[in-house]
Design a protein around this motif. Structure first.
Motif, short mmCIF file in Angstrom:
data_model
loop_
_atom_site.label_atom_id
_atom_site.label_comp_id
_atom_site.label_asym_id
_atom_site.label_seq_id
_atom_site.Cartn_x
_atom_site.Cartn_y
_atom_site.Cartn_z
N UNK A 317 1.01 -1.24 -0.14
CA UNK A 317 -0.14 0.10 0.01
C UNK A 317 0.85 1.44 0.02
N UNK A 318 1.78 1.25 0.65
CA UNK A 318 2.57 2.54 0.80
C UNK A 318 3.49 2.59 -0.39
N UNK A 323 4.78 5.48 -5.28
CA UNK A 323 5.20 5.31 -6.49
C UNK A 323 4.35 6.31 -7.48
N UNK A 324 3.11 6.43 -7.27
CA UNK A 324 2.16 7.27 -7.91
C UNK A 324 2.54 8.79 -7.76
N UNK A 325 3.32 9.01 -6.54
CA UNK A 325 3.73 10.28 -6.29
C UNK A 325 5.08 10.59 -6.36
N UNK A 330 10.58 7.44 -0.16
CA UNK A 330 9.64 6.46 0.60
C UNK A 330 9.70 4.93 0.03
N UNK A 331 9.94 4.93 -1.37
CA UNK A 331 10.14 3.74 -2.12
C UNK A 331 11.33 3.03 -1.39
N UNK A 336 13.94 -1.12 2.26
CA UNK A 336 14.93 -1.62 3.26
C UNK A 336 13.87 -2.60 4.34
N UNK A 337 12.56 -2.16 4.62
CA UNK A 337 11.92 -3.14 5.35
C UNK A 337 11.62 -4.31 4.67
#
Length: 480
Positions: A317-318, A323-325, A330-331, A336-337
């Motif tokens: 979801x994140x 990606x759209x933004x 953030x990606x 990393x997570x």
């Protein structure tokens, strides 16, 4: 050897871990997990105690409605209504912003109605309850007075606690500990923004699937007004919105909208709005840490599967919103997570293979045996727990490819899954020879072990191969 039970059960330790896991989830996430479990039960999913898990989740979700029903109205329900999007069933770990344990509701109310510092609040509460009982047309005015007096009383108590260590210890004890005190302080901080939080609740009815352009501008207006009147509490409006979303990551559209605002009145709004992104990453990183803890504990396939599903869904979801933004930062954080989660998945796969091997006992063949080397030890009794764990482990390994793909690491544990399938099929094939060579009770024991072995192998081998092995076993059983 006794028959093996196929009903998954919850040990007290496992139930405690799951209650902790469920309780830490926001309502929207818990509701999605509830729906997924019900769907899996309908499809005949195995390896999870669906009824017990669904019952636990239903109690958690019902607790929200039980605390805040539409009727009957009371002063207590009106007081806590603005904060309902921040409540969680159970806190694990440190206190986090906008996460208030429901266990704090009663103690906070007791302080407001009984502590001398909040005597004005107690009188306003009594007046509001009386106005409600009388059917007064001025309930809103009584409610506003209650919130104002509660802010004054809570402020006095907190100030006293900051100056007097003994009073602080007493107040914390009355509030259920330091975490309860922290919840009380946060509620007190939010009281001036209560009308703004109620405005968000009125404008965005649960569950909000996505935010339209019109809704984004409605939020912008509500946020701007709150920022002008209560700047410290304004970011909480955004967190309240996130709590009202069907999927919490959908609130990222509000973050990107406000971060890109060019309105002079909203200068710096992007910094406030970043609380949405950071809260989501706190949840994602917490999920990754939870996976790490489980990866060093005794393996539980059902719990591992639920945690991986929750983590993968949040990461997807994140990542989709980022990606759209075109938000590369953030990606990268999501990736990393995912690295951490993929390492845990590999460990879970290793533990699954170990659980399967534990339920496929072997012994060295004797000199007169028709088999050479190691042979299935069908005389060794399997406990129901060991046998059930093996079936759950093989089912988990069958899911591993899907988990690996969702984590963007498609090769994770692929060799372990391949080895597990080969070992399960080979063990079943060797049991065919044992059935043919044995007689009497030994043959019966070998056939019981064969049924167990086929149940383990079923998740990892094609149906026609399992059927062929069963036919071979049946044929071997009638050999003279």
């Amino acid at each position: 050897m006794s028959a093996v039970s196929t009903d998954p059960t919850l040990t007290p330790e496992k139930r405690a871990r799951l209650v902790e896991f469920f309780g830490s989830l926001p309502d929207a996430t818990a509701a999605r997990l509830f729906a997924a479990l019900e769907h899996d039960r309908v499809r005949g999913g195995k390896g999870l105690p669906h009824d017990a898990l669904i019952a636990d989740l239903r109690r958690q979700l019902a607790a929200h409605d039980a605390a805040f029903p539409a009727r009957p109205m009371t002063a207590q329900r009106l007081f806590f209504k603005p904060f309902e999007d921040f409540f969680i069933a159970r806190r694990t770990g440190r206190k986090r912003r906008a996460r208030i344990a429901r266990a704090s509701i009663g103690p906070v109310w007791a302080v407001l109605t009984q502590d001398p510092a909040a005597s004005g609040a107690a009188r306003a509460i009594a007046a509001l309850d009386a106005a409600i009982a009388a059917g007064s047309a001025n309930v809103a005015a009584f409610e506003a007075q209650m919130l104002a007096e509660a802010a004054i009383g809570a402020g006095r108590a907190i100030a006293h606690a900051n100056e007097d260590a003994a009073f602080r210890a007493d107040l914390a004890e009355r509030l259920g500990g330091e975490e309860g005190l922290e919840d009380f302080i946060e509620i007190a901080r939010l009281l001036p923004a209560a009308p703004h939080l109620r405005a968000v609740q009125s404008a965005f009815r649960k569950p909000v699937a996505t935010l339209t352009e019109e809704e984004l501008f409605d939020l912008r207006r509500l946020y701007g007004r709150a920022r002008a009147e209560s700047p410290e509490a304004a970011p909480y409006l955004l967190l309240a919105l996130m709590g009202r979303m069907e999927a919490p990551w959908r609130a990222l559209s509000a973050y990107y909208h406000l971060a890109g605002a060019r309105d002079e009145a909203l200068a710096g709004a992007g910094e406030d709005a970043a609380v949405i992104l950071e809260t989501l990453f706190e949840d994602l990183e917490s999920g990754a840490r939870g996976l790490e803890r489980r990866a060093v504990d005794d393996f539980d396939a059902g719990e591992a599967s639920m945690r991986l599903n929750a983590f993968a869904e949040l990461a997807e979801g994140i990542a989709g919103e980022a990606y759209r933004a075109a938000d590369k930062v953030a990606l990268n954080r999501v990736e990393a997570c995912r690295d951490v989660a993929a390492d845990c998945l590999a460990r879970f796969a290793e533990q699954s293979l170990a659980a399967m091997r534990k339920a496929m006992p072997v012994r060295h063949a004797g000199g007169s045996s028709r088999l050479m080397g190691l042979r299935p030890d069908y005389a060794r009794a399997l406990t129901p727990r060991v046998a059930a764990a093996a079936r759950e482990a093989s089912a988990f390994l069958a899911e591993t490819e899907s988990f690996a793909a969702r984590l963007g690491r498609p090769k994770t544990a692929a060799s372990i899954v391949r080895d597990a399938g080969e070992e399960a099929r080979r063990y079943a094939g060797d049991l065919v020879l044992e059935i043919r060579a044995a007689e009497g009770e030994d043959r019966a024991a070998a056939r019981r072990m064969m049924e167990h072995a086929l149940a383990v192998a079923a998740a990892l081998a094609p149906r026609d191969e399992i059927d062929l092995l069963r036919e071979r076993a049946n044929a071997a059983a009638v050999t003279a």
